[in-house]
Design a protein around this motif. Structure first.
Motif, PDB file in Angstrom:
ATOM      1  N   ASP A  40     -12.449 -10.526 -17.218  1.00  0.00           N
ATOM      2  CA  ASP A  40     -12.704 -10.669 -18.652  1.00  0.00           C
ATOM      3  C   ASP A  40     -13.742  -9.666 -19.126  1.00  0.00           C
ATOM      4  N   ASP A  41     -14.800  -9.487 -18.320  1.00  0.00           N
ATOM      5  CA  ASP A  41     -15.858  -8.536 -18.696  1.00  0.00           C
ATOM      6  C   ASP A  41     -15.330  -7.113 -18.778  1.00  0.00           C
ATOM      7  N   LYS A  42     -14.457  -6.757 -17.799  1.00  0.00           N
ATOM      8  CA  LYS A  42     -13.967  -5.373 -17.689  1.00  0.00           C
ATOM      9  C   LYS A  42     -12.595  -5.187 -18.335  1.00  0.00           C
ATOM     10  N   LYS A  43     -12.060  -6.289 -18.900  1.00  0.00           N
ATOM     11  CA  LYS A  43     -10.741  -6.242 -19.536  1.00  0.00           C
ATOM     12  C   LYS A  43      -9.658  -5.744 -18.577  1.00  0.00           C
ATOM     13  N   LEU A  44      -9.592  -6.403 -17.425  1.00  0.00           N
ATOM     14  CA  LEU A  44      -8.614  -6.076 -16.391  1.00  0.00           C
ATOM     15  C   LEU A  44      -7.528  -7.144 -16.344  1.00  0.00           C
ATOM     16  N   LYS A  45      -6.337  -6.734 -15.970  1.00  0.00           N
ATOM     17  CA  LYS A  45      -5.245  -7.679 -15.714  1.00  0.00           C
ATOM     18  C   LYS A  45      -5.577  -8.465 -14.455  1.00  0.00           C
ATOM     19  N   ILE A  46      -5.283  -9.781 -14.470  1.00  0.00           N
ATOM     20  CA  ILE A  46      -5.550 -10.612 -13.296  1.00  0.00           C
ATOM     21  C   ILE A  46      -4.408 -11.608 -13.101  1.00  0.00           C
ATOM     22  N   ALA A  47      -4.078 -11.867 -11.836  1.00  0.00           N
ATOM     23  CA  ALA A  47      -3.072 -12.875 -11.489  1.00  0.00           C
ATOM     24  C   ALA A  47      -3.495 -13.521 -10.179  1.00  0.00           C
ATOM     25  N   ALA A  48      -3.126 -14.777 -10.004  1.00  0.00           N
ATOM     26  CA  ALA A  48      -3.435 -15.515  -8.781  1.00  0.00           C
ATOM     27  C   ALA A  48      -2.161 -15.751  -7.985  1.00  0.00           C
ATOM     28  N   PHE A  49      -2.292 -15.730  -6.651  1.00  0.00           N
ATOM     29  CA  PHE A  49      -1.151 -15.931  -5.758  1.00  0.00           C
ATOM     30  C   PHE A  49      -1.536 -16.960  -4.694  1.00  0.00           C
ATOM     31  N   THR A  50      -0.690 -17.964  -4.545  1.00  0.00           N
ATOM     32  CA  THR A  50      -0.902 -18.992  -3.524  1.00  0.00           C
ATOM     33  C   THR A  50       0.267 -18.983  -2.556  1.00  0.00           C
ATOM     34  N   VAL A  51      -0.042 -18.917  -1.268  1.00  0.00           N
ATOM     35  CA  VAL A  51       1.008 -18.949  -0.252  1.00  0.00           C
ATOM     36  C   VAL A  51       1.160 -20.377   0.260  1.00  0.00           C
ATOM     37  N   ASP A  52       2.361 -20.910   0.147  1.00  0.00           N
ATOM     38  CA  ASP A  52       2.700 -22.216   0.720  1.00  0.00           C
ATOM     39  C   ASP A  52       3.349 -21.942   2.074  1.00  0.00           C
ATOM     40  N   HIS A  53       2.590 -22.202   3.142  1.00  0.00           N
ATOM     41  CA  HIS A  53       3.099 -21.911   4.487  1.00  0.00           C
ATOM     42  C   HIS A  53       4.132 -22.926   4.952  1.00  0.00           C
ATOM     43  N   GLY A  54       4.197 -24.063   4.282  1.00  0.00           N
ATOM     44  CA  GLY A  54       5.157 -25.094   4.681  1.00  0.00           C
ATOM     45  C   GLY A  54       4.836 -25.734   6.012  1.00  0.00           C
ATOM     46  N   LEU A  55       3.561 -25.687   6.420  1.00  0.00           N
ATOM     47  CA  LEU A  55       3.171 -26.240   7.713  1.00  0.00           C
ATOM     48  C   LEU A  55       2.664 -27.672   7.597  1.00  0.00           C
ATOM     49  N   ARG A  56       2.322 -28.090   6.377  1.00  0.00           N
ATOM     50  CA  ARG A  56       1.848 -29.454   6.140  1.00  0.00           C
ATOM     51  C   ARG A  56       2.610 -30.047   4.960  1.00  0.00           C
ATOM     52  N   GLN A  92      -1.514 -19.741  13.840  1.00  0.00           N
ATOM     53  CA  GLN A  92      -2.486 -19.264  12.854  1.00  0.00           C
ATOM     54  C   GLN A  92      -2.385 -17.761  12.659  1.00  0.00           C
ATOM     55  N   ASP A  93      -2.208 -17.014  13.745  1.00  0.00           N
ATOM     56  CA  ASP A  93      -2.056 -15.560  13.623  1.00  0.00           C
ATOM     57  C   ASP A  93      -0.767 -15.224  12.881  1.00  0.00           C
ATOM     58  N   ALA A  94       0.306 -15.920  13.214  1.00  0.00           N
ATOM     59  CA  ALA A  94       1.584 -15.668  12.539  1.00  0.00           C
ATOM     60  C   ALA A  94       1.483 -15.983  11.054  1.00  0.00           C
ATOM     61  N   ALA A  95       0.805 -17.085  10.715  1.00  0.00           N
ATOM     62  CA  ALA A  95       0.635 -17.459   9.307  1.00  0.00           C
ATOM     63  C   ALA A  95      -0.204 -16.417   8.577  1.00  0.00           C
ATOM     64  N   ARG A  96      -1.239 -15.920   9.236  1.00  0.00           N
ATOM     65  CA  ARG A  96      -2.088 -14.892   8.614  1.00  0.00           C
ATOM     66  C   ARG A  96      -1.289 -13.628   8.308  1.00  0.00           C
ATOM     67  N   GLN A  97      -0.475 -13.191   9.273  1.00  0.00           N
ATOM     68  CA  GLN A  97       0.329 -11.988   9.055  1.00  0.00           C
ATOM     69  C   GLN A  97       1.362 -12.198   7.956  1.00  0.00           C
ATOM     70  N   ALA A  98       2.009 -13.355   7.972  1.00  0.00           N
ATOM     71  CA  ALA A  98       3.004 -13.651   6.932  1.00  0.00           C
ATOM     72  C   ALA A  98       2.343 -13.708   5.564  1.00  0.00           C
ATOM     73  N   ARG A  99       1.168 -14.328   5.501  1.00  0.00           N
ATOM     74  CA  ARG A  99       0.443 -14.439   4.227  1.00  0.00           C
ATOM     75  C   ARG A  99       0.112 -13.057   3.670  1.00  0.00           C
ATOM     76  N   ARG A 100      -0.379 -12.183   4.532  1.00  0.00           N
ATOM     77  CA  ARG A 100      -0.733 -10.832   4.090  1.00  0.00           C
ATOM     78  C   ARG A 100       0.496 -10.091   3.557  1.00  0.00           C
ATOM     79  N   GLN A 101       1.605 -10.187   4.276  1.00  0.00           N
ATOM     80  CA  GLN A 101       2.828  -9.502   3.840  1.00  0.00           C
ATOM     81  C   GLN A 101       3.334 -10.046   2.510  1.00  0.00           C
ATOM     82  N   LEU A 102       3.337 -11.367   2.379  1.00  0.00           N
ATOM     83  CA  LEU A 102       3.806 -11.985   1.138  1.00  0.00           C
ATOM     84  C   LEU A 102       2.914 -11.610  -0.036  1.00  0.00           C
TER      85      LEU A 102
END
Length: 327
Positions: A40-56, A92-102
């Protein structure tokens, strides 16, 4: 805290749009709130992303809660689902890699040039302790870097919270009435990171000390990279599109730590563009380094690269080329 965050962002940020990885935990909710204020201060575009790993079973509902909070605060939100089969080990490592790629692929899809991750000083300390248990070198002791690049999608990845503590971020959430979710897996001692986290609780100031140390070590690490790069730029000889040659005098002319970085750089020249130094096993690099000092060296393969002795115009040197495909 916002002033510290804004200063860090100003030092690190080169893009014009922010994607924020938000799990719904305290760290990521604090990051999202801080990022929204900065955008807001810098007038930048912003979006949020949530990864649902489907593990729980609760993960989809948690992602929905993040989406609702974002909607109420005028932040675009996208839920990304990790679909398909999940590994039975190393989850956990597999989820981390998948999260980064997604996350990086989604940023590219939505016109976001910079992805923010919520790793903080305690995460950094845990990562370094885990690497120490495996016998890491200088590059591993540097820990997670504040700025990296996802080459596949052309996304800059920032970690602006690396000098902030987990407790500080939870306090920030309380001060600003930010809801957050405590993932039960964070207390599951079957995971190495949880065991390390519990051990570090007995040394509450260690994470801060590690944060200061990694900043100093990073300067040394970058200097070694620079010296090796300068040597390679002056001495590397391309043979064809896949093969390079380097003279062997670096084994006498350069200090051993720089010699190792020269070998690493030569390997990366042959490996695919997306390859990173972490793809080259440290113990294998050390064995190659030692073997090249033997005048009777006949050849070796490391990280799918074949290294062979080759004299050019009477100068001893080495060829680096893709290893033949295994049948």
């Amino acid at each position: 805290m916002y002033d510290r965050f804004a200063q860090t962002m100003t030092e690190l940020l080169e893009g014009a749009s922010l994607g924020v990885a938000v799990s719904g935990g305290a760290d990521s909710m604090a990051l999202l709130h801080l990022s929204k204020r900065y955008a807001d201060d810098k007038k930048l575009k912003i979006a949020a992303f949530t990864v649902d790993h489907g593990l729980r079973a609760a993960s989809a509902g948690e992602a929905q809660k993040v989406a609702e909070w974002c909607h109420s605060h005028n932040i675009a939100h996208h839920t990304l689902v990790w679909s398909g089969a999940k590994p039975s080990t190393g989850i956990q490592d597999a989820a981390r890699q998948a999260r980064r790629q997604l996350l990086c692929a989604a940023c590219a899809q939505h016109g976001i040039d910079t992805l923010l991750l919520g790793h903080q000083a305690d995460d950094q300390a845990e990562t370094i302790i885990m690497r120490l248990q495996r016998g890491t070198g200088l590059r591993g002791l540097v820990g997670m870097r504040p700025v990296t690049t996802d080459e596949d999608n052309g996304i800059t990845v920032l970690r602006p919270l690396l000098e902030m503590r987990r407790a500080e971020l939870r306090d920030y959430c309380a001060q600003h009435a930010l809801p957050f979710i405590d993932d039960p897996s964070n207390d599951d001692t079957q995971f190495e990171r949880v065991r390390v986290r519990q051990a570090l609780a007995a040394l509450p100031e260690l994470a801060s000390g590690i944060a200061h140390s990694t900043a100093r070590l990073r300067d040394t690490d970058e200097t070694l990279d620079l010296l090796a790069m300068e040597w390679l730029e002056e001495n590397i000889e391309p043979i064809d599109n896949e093969t390079i040659w380097i003279p062997g005098d670096f084994l006498e002319d350069l200090y051993p730590p720089i010699q190792a970085r020269v070998l690493e750089g030569a390997l990366l020249e042959v490996l695919p563009d997306a390859a990173h130094a972490s793809d080259i096993p440290l113990d294998g690099l050390e064995r190659l380094h030692a073997a090249l000092g033997d005048r009777h060296f006949k050849g070796q393969t490391l990280a799918e690269v074949q290294i062979k002795p080759h004299n050019a115009d009477g100068v001893r040197g080495f060829l680096f080329s893709p290893a033949p495909k295994r049948r």
